[in-house]
Design a protein around this motif. Sequence first.
Motif, PDB file in Angstrom:
ATOM      1  N   ARG A  34       0.835  -1.199   0.000  1.00 26.91           N
ATOM      2  CA  ARG A  34       0.000   0.000   0.000  1.00 26.91           C
ATOM      3  C   ARG A  34       0.867   1.245   0.000  1.00 26.91           C
ATOM      4  O   ARG A  34       1.697   1.436   0.889  1.00 26.91           O
ATOM      5  CB  ARG A  34      -0.884  -0.003   1.250  1.00 26.91           C
ATOM      6  CG  ARG A  34      -1.861   1.161   1.306  1.00 26.91           C
ATOM      7  CD  ARG A  34      -2.609   1.165   2.621  1.00 26.91           C
ATOM      8  NE  ARG A  34      -1.734   1.524   3.719  1.00 26.91           N
ATOM      9  CZ  ARG A  34      -2.003   1.318   5.010  1.00 26.91           C
ATOM     10  NH1 ARG A  34      -3.099   0.677   5.335  1.00 26.91           N
ATOM     11  NH2 ARG A  34      -1.162   1.679   5.944  1.00 26.91           N
ATOM     12  N   LEU A  37      -0.839   7.732   1.346  1.00 35.14           N
ATOM     13  CA  LEU A  37      -2.096   8.295   0.849  1.00 35.14           C
ATOM     14  C   LEU A  37      -1.882   9.344  -0.252  1.00 35.14           C
ATOM     15  O   LEU A  37      -2.567   9.274  -1.291  1.00 35.14           O
ATOM     16  CB  LEU A  37      -2.901   8.875   2.008  1.00 35.14           C
ATOM     17  CG  LEU A  37      -4.333   9.313   1.689  1.00 35.14           C
ATOM     18  CD1 LEU A  37      -5.139   8.141   1.129  1.00 35.14           C
ATOM     19  CD2 LEU A  37      -5.015   9.861   2.938  1.00 35.14           C
ATOM     20  N   TYR A  40      -0.974   7.547  -3.357  1.00 34.13           N
ATOM     21  CA  TYR A  40      -2.130   6.796  -3.853  1.00 34.13           C
ATOM     22  C   TYR A  40      -3.051   7.702  -4.667  1.00 34.13           C
ATOM     23  O   TYR A  40      -3.555   7.312  -5.729  1.00 34.13           O
ATOM     24  CB  TYR A  40      -2.881   6.186  -2.673  1.00 34.13           C
ATOM     25  CG  TYR A  40      -3.907   5.146  -3.036  1.00 34.13           C
ATOM     26  CD1 TYR A  40      -3.532   3.926  -3.577  1.00 34.13           C
ATOM     27  CD2 TYR A  40      -5.261   5.376  -2.826  1.00 34.13           C
ATOM     28  CE1 TYR A  40      -4.473   2.959  -3.892  1.00 34.13           C
ATOM     29  CE2 TYR A  40      -6.208   4.418  -3.145  1.00 34.13           C
ATOM     30  CZ  TYR A  40      -5.811   3.217  -3.679  1.00 34.13           C
ATOM     31  OH  TYR A  40      -6.752   2.261  -3.994  1.00 34.13           O
ATOM     32  N   PRO A 139      -4.196   1.241  -8.775  1.00 38.58           N
ATOM     33  CA  PRO A 139      -4.908   1.553  -7.530  1.00 38.58           C
ATOM     34  C   PRO A 139      -6.306   0.951  -7.571  1.00 38.58           C
ATOM     35  O   PRO A 139      -7.096   1.242  -8.472  1.00 38.58           O
ATOM     36  CB  PRO A 139      -4.960   3.089  -7.514  1.00 38.58           C
ATOM     37  CG  PRO A 139      -3.919   3.532  -8.478  1.00 38.58           C
ATOM     38  CD  PRO A 139      -3.806   2.460  -9.504  1.00 38.58           C
ATOM     39  N   ALA A 141      -8.914   1.508  -5.971  1.00 40.71           N
ATOM     40  CA  ALA A 141     -10.023   2.459  -5.875  1.00 40.71           C
ATOM     41  C   ALA A 141     -10.527   2.874  -7.241  1.00 40.71           C
ATOM     42  O   ALA A 141     -11.637   3.407  -7.368  1.00 40.71           O
ATOM     43  CB  ALA A 141      -9.597   3.694  -5.077  1.00 40.71           C
ATOM     44  N   TRP A 295      -8.601   2.606   1.101  1.00 40.93           N
ATOM     45  CA  TRP A 295      -7.145   2.637   0.915  1.00 40.93           C
ATOM     46  C   TRP A 295      -6.418   1.799   1.957  1.00 40.93           C
ATOM     47  O   TRP A 295      -5.413   1.146   1.652  1.00 40.93           O
ATOM     48  CB  TRP A 295      -6.668   4.083   0.953  1.00 40.93           C
ATOM     49  CG  TRP A 295      -5.219   4.279   1.211  1.00 40.93           C
ATOM     50  CD1 TRP A 295      -4.187   4.080   0.341  1.00 40.93           C
ATOM     51  CD2 TRP A 295      -4.621   4.726   2.434  1.00 40.93           C
ATOM     52  NE1 TRP A 295      -2.988   4.370   0.940  1.00 40.93           N
ATOM     53  CE2 TRP A 295      -3.228   4.767   2.224  1.00 40.93           C
ATOM     54  CE3 TRP A 295      -5.128   5.102   3.676  1.00 40.93           C
ATOM     55  CZ2 TRP A 295      -2.339   5.160   3.228  1.00 40.93           C
ATOM     56  CZ3 TRP A 295      -4.252   5.497   4.671  1.00 40.93           C
ATOM     57  CH2 TRP A 295      -2.878   5.524   4.438  1.00 40.93           C
ATOM     58  N   GLU A 298      -5.771  -1.750   0.873  1.00 40.15           N
ATOM     59  CA  GLU A 298      -5.293  -1.879  -0.513  1.00 40.15           C
ATOM     60  C   GLU A 298      -4.500  -3.156  -0.736  1.00 40.15           C
ATOM     61  O   GLU A 298      -4.609  -3.805  -1.789  1.00 40.15           O
ATOM     62  CB  GLU A 298      -4.437  -0.654  -0.860  1.00 40.15           C
ATOM     63  CG  GLU A 298      -3.831  -0.664  -2.255  1.00 40.15           C
ATOM     64  CD  GLU A 298      -4.852  -0.385  -3.353  1.00 40.15           C
ATOM     65  OE1 GLU A 298      -4.504  -0.535  -4.545  1.00 40.15           O
ATOM     66  OE2 GLU A 298      -5.979  -0.012  -3.025  1.00 40.15           O
TER      67      GLU A 298
END
Length: 304
Positions: A34, A37, A40, A139, A141, A295, A298
Amino acid sequence: MSQVLHTPPQAPAPADDDLAALAARHGLSVSGARPALPEYVRQLWARRHFITAFATAKLTAQYSQAKLGQVWQVMTPLLNAAVYYFIFGVLLGTKHGVPDYIPFLVTGVFIWTFTQSSIMAGTRAISGNLGLVRALHFPRAALPLSFCLQQLQQLLFSMGALVVILLCFGVPVSASWLLAVPALFLQFTFNAGVSMVMARMGAKTPDIAQLMPFVLRTWMYVSGVMWSIDKLAQKDSLPHVVTVALAANPAAVYIDLMRFALIDSFHASQLPAHVWALAAGWALVAGVGGFIYFWKAEETYGRG
């Protein structure tokens, strides 16, 4: 005479700390680790074209096997609205005392369908695309975001039919229609956040996808899609705290904002107090909170 065979002593296995140091010395990192942030977010932005292209491809393929094709994007919510009108408007009489009831109902159905479809698609975003998740590095997301974008595209396509219905029932074009843009932006942010929460939960427990239709149906019935929360609030049959909770329901907030923007007979007095702040607050809490919640897991998506 017996002969004793001696096996050479084996070297002790390297400790985890030694392996980590060796990997760091050669610039190796954990596969699928991961990222931080901010990094990401940058990776997601770099793949914005993939997100939009994936959403458009999914939307195009959704009705590719149907003879009417993309017409079902409009027909499905319209048929739902017709059923709700007959059951709730005619049989149960919820249309009484609600001006422009058909535009009121159709707007509610279209806006609710946007939220419902986004959350349902988000619930299956990871569990339903494990082949893609395991084959490519990106990613994760991007998947729930692309499904929410797909539902937004479908809503915008259907808005043409909504405009025709509004005009046919005498609702005039006005400057307030521009308020639909920020209202849809806030609703999209809210939908995306909830979808990411459900995507993480659905990735761990796929059975949640079977439960969600019942949860969403209950949520629809308390969101004022087919009836007026404002009319209910004027009665003494429910405690005040219940009517406040119904009005502050995020789905009801976004539906009311769209009705206020598009229908001239839906006045500001029918909106809950501080409605724009409420809509922005729901979008912020769900959008940011859902993104961080997604996240944090992840590394786990597509494994095991």
